[in-house]
Scaffold this motif. Structure first.
Motif, PDB file in Angstrom:
ATOM      1  N   PRO A 188     -24.697  10.846 -13.505  1.00  0.00           N
ATOM      2  CA  PRO A 188     -24.237   9.569 -14.066  1.00  0.00           C
ATOM      3  C   PRO A 188     -24.454   9.442 -15.566  1.00  0.00           C
ATOM      4  N   GLY A 189     -25.286  10.312 -16.151  1.00  0.00           N
ATOM      5  CA  GLY A 189     -25.531  10.247 -17.587  1.00  0.00           C
ATOM      6  C   GLY A 189     -24.590  11.117 -18.402  1.00  0.00           C
ATOM      7  N   SER A 190     -23.677  11.788 -17.751  1.00  0.00           N
ATOM      8  CA  SER A 190     -22.777  12.715 -18.438  1.00  0.00           C
ATOM      9  C   SER A 190     -21.692  11.970 -19.221  1.00  0.00           C
ATOM     10  N   ASN A 191     -21.256  12.575 -20.338  1.00  0.00           N
ATOM     11  CA  ASN A 191     -20.138  12.008 -21.111  1.00  0.00           C
ATOM     12  C   ASN A 191     -18.847  12.772 -20.844  1.00  0.00           C
ATOM     13  N   VAL A 192     -18.822  13.525 -19.726  1.00  0.00           N
ATOM     14  CA  VAL A 192     -17.674  14.378 -19.446  1.00  0.00           C
ATOM     15  C   VAL A 192     -16.390  13.569 -19.252  1.00  0.00           C
ATOM     16  N   VAL A 193     -16.499  12.336 -18.732  1.00  0.00           N
ATOM     17  CA  VAL A 193     -15.307  11.499 -18.559  1.00  0.00           C
ATOM     18  C   VAL A 193     -14.666  11.213 -19.911  1.00  0.00           C
ATOM     19  N   ASP A 194     -15.475  10.831 -20.889  1.00  0.00           N
ATOM     20  CA  ASP A 194     -14.948  10.515 -22.210  1.00  0.00           C
ATOM     21  C   ASP A 194     -14.254  11.735 -22.825  1.00  0.00           C
ATOM     22  N   VAL A 195     -14.850  12.903 -22.615  1.00  0.00           N
ATOM     23  CA  VAL A 195     -14.272  14.132 -23.160  1.00  0.00           C
ATOM     24  C   VAL A 195     -12.902  14.396 -22.549  1.00  0.00           C
TER      25      VAL A 195
END
Length: 220
Positions: A188-195
Motif C-alpha cells: 500500500p505504500g508503493s507509488n507504482v500506480v502514479d508511475v
C-alpha cells in the motif's frame, strides 16, 4: 453478465476476488467448502468456476471429479498454493480448463476468465470491447484505440486502462487500483500506480485521466 462461482476457504482471498469480479461486471457467488461447491453447482447456473484445491470437507480435485461426472462442461479454473507439476497435471487431466498458482495477479486472473468464457461461447463481442468517448479497449488483443490510432499497452497499462474504462467518470483510489491490477499482496505504500498512470497518460493523452487530489484518479 457472466455468473462465476468462487470456491475458496481463505476469506481474504475470496473477498478480494469477489470484489474484483463484481467491479469488472461479473456476478460472483462465494462458497467456502467442497461440499457447498457441489451443492451450489447442482442447484445453480454458473458460466465459470474458480476452484481452490485445498478445501475443507472434500478437496478441489474431488469437486472437479464430481462436476465432470455430472456431464457438465462448465469452464473451471483451479486456484492453488500448490505449484508442483504433479498437481497441475492432476487438475488438467481431471478436466480443469486452467490452473493458476497463488499468489496471482488479478489482471492475469481476469484475462484467463475472459479467455475461458470466450472459448465456451459465454462472452459476447460487446463484453470484449470497452468504450468511452473516442477511447476503445479491445480485451482480446489488449490494444487501445485513441480516435483512429491503435496503441499497444504493457500488461500493467492494460490493467489500469481496463479499470478506468469499466468505471468512467468514477474516482478510483490508489488502493483500489493497486489491489485490482497488482494483486491482493500489493504494497500500500508503493507509488507504482502514479508511475503507470503517467505511462498511460503518455499513450492516450494526459488530459483524459484526471488527478483528484487526496482521492485518486478519474477517466474523464
Amino acid at each position: 453478465m457472466s455468473s462465476i462461482l468462487i470456491v475458496e476457504d481463505e476469506e481474504r482471498i475470496s473477498t478480494f476476488v469477489e470484489k474484483g469480479l463484481a467491479s469488472a461486471g461479473y456476478t460472483p457467488t462465494v462458497v467456502a467448502s467442497g461440499i457447498e461447491a457441489v451443492d451450489y453447482f447442482i442447484t445453480g447456473s454458473f458460466d465459470l468456476v474458480l476452484l481452490d484445491v485445498g478445501l475443507p470437507g472434500i478437496d478441489g480435485f474431488e469437486v472437479l471429479k464430481r462436476v465432470r461426472a455430472s456431464g457438465s462442461t462448465v469452464p473451471i479454473i483451479m486456484l492453488t498454493a500448490r505449484s508442483s507439476v504433479d498437481d497441475t497435471v492432476a487438475g488438467l487431466d481431471g478436466g480443469a480448463n486452467d490452473y493458476l498458482p497463488k499468489p496471482f495477479k488479478f489482471d492475469e486472473l481476469l484475462a484467463r476468465i475472459r479467455l475461458r468464457l470466450r472459448e465456451s461461447g459465454q462472452q459476447t463481442v460487446a463484453e470484449q470491447v470497452l468504450t468511452h468517448g473516442d477511447l476503445s479497449l479491445d480485451l482480446r488483443t489488449r490494444r487501445i484505440t485513441v480516435g483512429e490510432t491503435s496503441v499497444d499497452l504493457s500488461a500493467r497499462e492494460f490493467g489500469l486502462a481496463e479499470q478506468f474504462l469499466r468505471h468512467p467518470d468514477q474516482v478510483l483510489s490508489r488502493e483500489q487500483l493497486l489491489s485490482r491490477v497488482w494483486g491482493f499482496d500489493f504494497d500500500p505504500g508503493s507509488n507504482v500506480v502514479d508511475v503507470y498512470v503517467r505511462y498511460l497518460r503518455g499513450k492516450i493523452g494526459a488530459d483524459r485521466i484526471e488527478t483528484v487530489r487526496g482521492m485518486g484518479y478519474r477517466l474523464v
